[in-house]
Scaffold this active site. Structure first.
Site, PDB file in Angstrom:
ATOM      1  CB  THR A 102      -0.915   0.031   1.237  1.00  0.00           C
ATOM      2  OG1 THR A 102      -1.647  -1.191   1.290  1.00  0.00           O
ATOM      3  CG2 THR A 102      -1.875   1.192   1.147  1.00  0.00           C
ATOM      4  CE  LYS A 177      -4.838  -1.207   1.481  1.00  0.00           C
ATOM      5  NZ  LYS A 177      -5.268  -2.429   2.111  1.00  0.00           N
ATOM      6  CE  LYS A 245       1.844   1.918   4.764  1.00  0.00           C
ATOM      7  NZ  LYS A 245       1.375   0.937   3.835  1.00  0.00           N
TER       8      LYS A 245
HETATM    9  P1  NAP Z   1       5.631  -6.208   7.390  1.00  0.00           P
HETATM   10  O1  NAP Z   1       5.346  -7.424   8.178  1.00  0.00           O
HETATM   11  O2  NAP Z   1       6.375  -5.074   8.012  1.00  0.00           O
HETATM   12  O3  NAP Z   1       6.388  -6.667   6.044  1.00  0.00           O
HETATM   13  C1  NAP Z   1       7.105  -5.816   5.205  1.00  0.00           C
HETATM   14  C2  NAP Z   1       8.348  -6.573   4.769  1.00  0.00           C
HETATM   15  O4  NAP Z   1       9.032  -5.811   3.779  1.00  0.00           O
HETATM   16  C3  NAP Z   1       9.316  -6.800   5.941  1.00  0.00           C
HETATM   17  O5  NAP Z   1       9.712  -8.164   5.941  1.00  0.00           O
HETATM   18  C4  NAP Z   1      10.462  -5.860   5.621  1.00  0.00           C
HETATM   19  O6  NAP Z   1      11.738  -6.318   6.007  1.00  0.00           O
HETATM   20  C5  NAP Z   1      10.407  -5.809   4.109  1.00  0.00           C
HETATM   21  N1  NAP Z   1      11.009  -4.562   3.632  1.00  0.00           N
HETATM   22  C6  NAP Z   1      10.669  -3.301   3.960  1.00  0.00           C
HETATM   23  N2  NAP Z   1      11.452  -2.441   3.325  1.00  0.00           N
HETATM   24  C7  NAP Z   1      12.308  -3.163   2.587  1.00  0.00           C
HETATM   25  C8  NAP Z   1      13.361  -2.835   1.734  1.00  0.00           C
HETATM   26  N3  NAP Z   1      13.688  -1.552   1.490  1.00  0.00           N
HETATM   27  N4  NAP Z   1      14.044  -3.835   1.148  1.00  0.00           N
HETATM   28  C9  NAP Z   1      13.710  -5.113   1.394  1.00  0.00           C
HETATM   29  N5  NAP Z   1      12.720  -5.517   2.198  1.00  0.00           N
HETATM   30  C10 NAP Z   1      12.033  -4.518   2.788  1.00  0.00           C
HETATM   31  O7  NAP Z   1       4.266  -5.592   6.820  1.00  0.00           O
HETATM   32  P2  NAP Z   1       2.976  -6.346   6.240  1.00  0.00           P
HETATM   33  O8  NAP Z   1       1.944  -6.397   7.276  1.00  0.00           O
HETATM   34  O9  NAP Z   1       3.379  -7.580   5.515  1.00  0.00           O
HETATM   35  O10 NAP Z   1       2.479  -5.247   5.185  1.00  0.00           O
HETATM   36  C11 NAP Z   1       3.158  -5.031   3.954  1.00  0.00           C
HETATM   37  C12 NAP Z   1       2.392  -3.973   3.144  1.00  0.00           C
HETATM   38  O11 NAP Z   1       1.061  -4.451   2.908  1.00  0.00           O
HETATM   39  C13 NAP Z   1       2.247  -2.631   3.854  1.00  0.00           C
HETATM   40  O12 NAP Z   1       2.313  -1.598   2.916  1.00  0.00           O
HETATM   41  C14 NAP Z   1       0.862  -2.714   4.459  1.00  0.00           C
HETATM   42  O13 NAP Z   1       0.293  -1.426   4.647  1.00  0.00           O
HETATM   43  C15 NAP Z   1       0.133  -3.523   3.405  1.00  0.00           C
HETATM   44  N6  NAP Z   1      -1.032  -4.302   3.875  1.00  0.00           N
HETATM   45  C16 NAP Z   1      -0.972  -5.016   5.044  1.00  0.00           C
HETATM   46  C17 NAP Z   1      -2.073  -5.749   5.445  1.00  0.00           C
HETATM   47  C18 NAP Z   1      -2.081  -6.536   6.741  1.00  0.00           C
HETATM   48  O14 NAP Z   1      -3.163  -6.907   7.204  1.00  0.00           O
HETATM   49  N7  NAP Z   1      -0.935  -6.838   7.336  1.00  0.00           N
HETATM   50  C19 NAP Z   1      -3.218  -5.785   4.648  1.00  0.00           C
HETATM   51  C20 NAP Z   1      -3.237  -5.093   3.446  1.00  0.00           C
HETATM   52  C21 NAP Z   1      -2.126  -4.356   3.075  1.00  0.00           C
HETATM   53  P3  NAP Z   1      12.119  -6.641   7.531  1.00  0.00           P
HETATM   54  O15 NAP Z   1      11.802  -8.088   7.657  1.00  0.00           O
HETATM   55  O16 NAP Z   1      13.550  -6.328   7.633  1.00  0.00           O
HETATM   56  O17 NAP Z   1      11.250  -5.751   8.397  1.00  0.00           O
END
Ligand code: NAP
Length: 293
Positions: A102, A177, A245
């Site tokens: 997102t 979104k 965010k």
């Molecule tokens: P998350 O658990 O923080 O996962 C993000 C992953 O991306 C982490 O493993 C992080 O690495 C990695 N990352 C971030 N920056 C990076 C970079 N520059 N290079 C390489 N890897 C990088 O978050 P999430 O819950 O999966 O959400 C991911 C996205 O989906 C977000 O934008 C969120 O708003 C969206 N979203 C989430 C949900 C939900 O329910 N969780 C639902 C819809 C949409 P590290 O392991 O080092 O932290």
């Protein structure tokens, strides 16, 4: 190039709460999978199941026909796509890059333009449905970009989700979104207020939920998050910091359109208060902490 198992090599960057499950489904569907994440440890499980590790976005793109990204913030998307050693340095002409993070609509357009200059196609394809939707492969996927590329990538989208809709050109997926997040934001206030009201009225809140979830007030948040609130289960799910965010992006976009969004603005204030109390890494259902006093 139509995505096809056994032929198409898929790269996946961002193996957190969402990406971990989504990449796993692609592997299970029989695709060759390359993976990259900031913290390598999180790739361990996928590597044990057959995925191949790459050290940076550039080498991930060099080895892939299609790259999917599911990182955290717009700044992460910008770094992974446009930064030094980024995807656009490694992507071959004809490759497809799909950002499912997102992120901001304007950044999606900027990336699409930079990619076009290199003969690379890009789709913005954020999702809704939460951690559960990712695990169960039932995500709603909202896509912006070229129609032929969208159709070519349909086999991959179908592995991760169910309601998969092309909304328009580059940035349209992210705008959709934002519309989704605006509905979710004020809705979370409503869910908290409804639950606390039921408790203060001396009712059994679980029994109240069984009535109101099935009626006109029904929503994903009411069905999935209100029960977690009542159990005191504030584990993410969807991080408070990520909803903040999203609300900031949506507020900025709405302001640019000259639009008033009082519900969104108030919800953002409440979530910022929650984050200031130290709960930014909780799930979004933790808004209940502010109400249940
Ligand atoms: P998350 O658990 O923080 O996962 C993000 C992953 O991306 C982490 O493993 C992080 O690495 C990695 N990352 C971030 N920056 C990076 C970079 N520059 N290079 C390489 N890897 C990088 O978050 P999430 O819950 O999966 O959400 C991911 C996205 O989906 C977000 O934008 C969120 O708003 C969206 N979203 C989430 C949900 C939900 O329910 N969780 C639902 C819809 C949409 P590290 O392991 O080092 O932290």
């Amino acid at each position: 190039m139509k995505a096809e198992k056994g032929k198409t090599v898929v790269g996946f960057a961002g193996l957190g709460v969402m990406g971990q499950s989504m990449a796993g489904h692609i592997l299970d569907a029989g695709y060759d999978l390359l993976v990259y994440n900031r913290t390598k440890e999180k790739a361990k499980n996928l590597i044990e199941r057959g995925a191949v590790w790459k050290d940076d976005p550039r080498s991930l793109a060099e080895g892939s026909d299609v790259v999917i990204t599911m990182v955290g913030y717009p700044a992460d998307v910008e770094q992974v796509y446009l930064g030094k050693g980024g995807l656009l340095e490694g992507a071959r002409p004809g490759a497809v890059l799909i950002d499912m993070t997102t992120s901001s609509p304007g950044l999606a357009v900027k990336i699409a333009e930079a990619a076009r200059a290199k003969g690379v196609d890009v789709l913005d394809a954020p999702v809704s449905g939460g951690d559960r939707g990712a695990r169960e492969a039932t995500l709603s996927i909202m896509v912006g970009g070229d129609e032929k590329v969208f159709n070519d990538m349909a086999p991959l989208f179908n592995i991760m989700g169910k309601g998969i809709v092309l909304q328009g050109g580059p940035g349209s997926g992210q705008h959709t979104k934002m519309s989704n997040q605006i509905a979710i934001a004020s809705g979370m206030m409503g869910v908290c207020e409804a639950v606390v009201y039921a408790k203060k009225a001396g009712l059994d809140p679980d029994r109240v939920l069984s009535s109101i979830s099935a009626g006109a007030a029904g929503s994903w948040s009411l069905s999935n998050l209100a029960p977690r609130m009542l159990k005191g289960d504030f584990a993410p799910g969807f991080f408070v910091k990520h909803l903040i965010k999203d609300m900031k992006i949506a507020l900025e976009e709405a302001r640019a359109m000259g639009m008033e969004t009082p519900g969104l603005a108030r919800t953002l204030e409440l979530y910022e208060e929650l984050a200031a109390l130290g709960y930014e890494n909780d799930g979004t259902q933790a808004l209940y902490r502010l109400y249940d006093k």
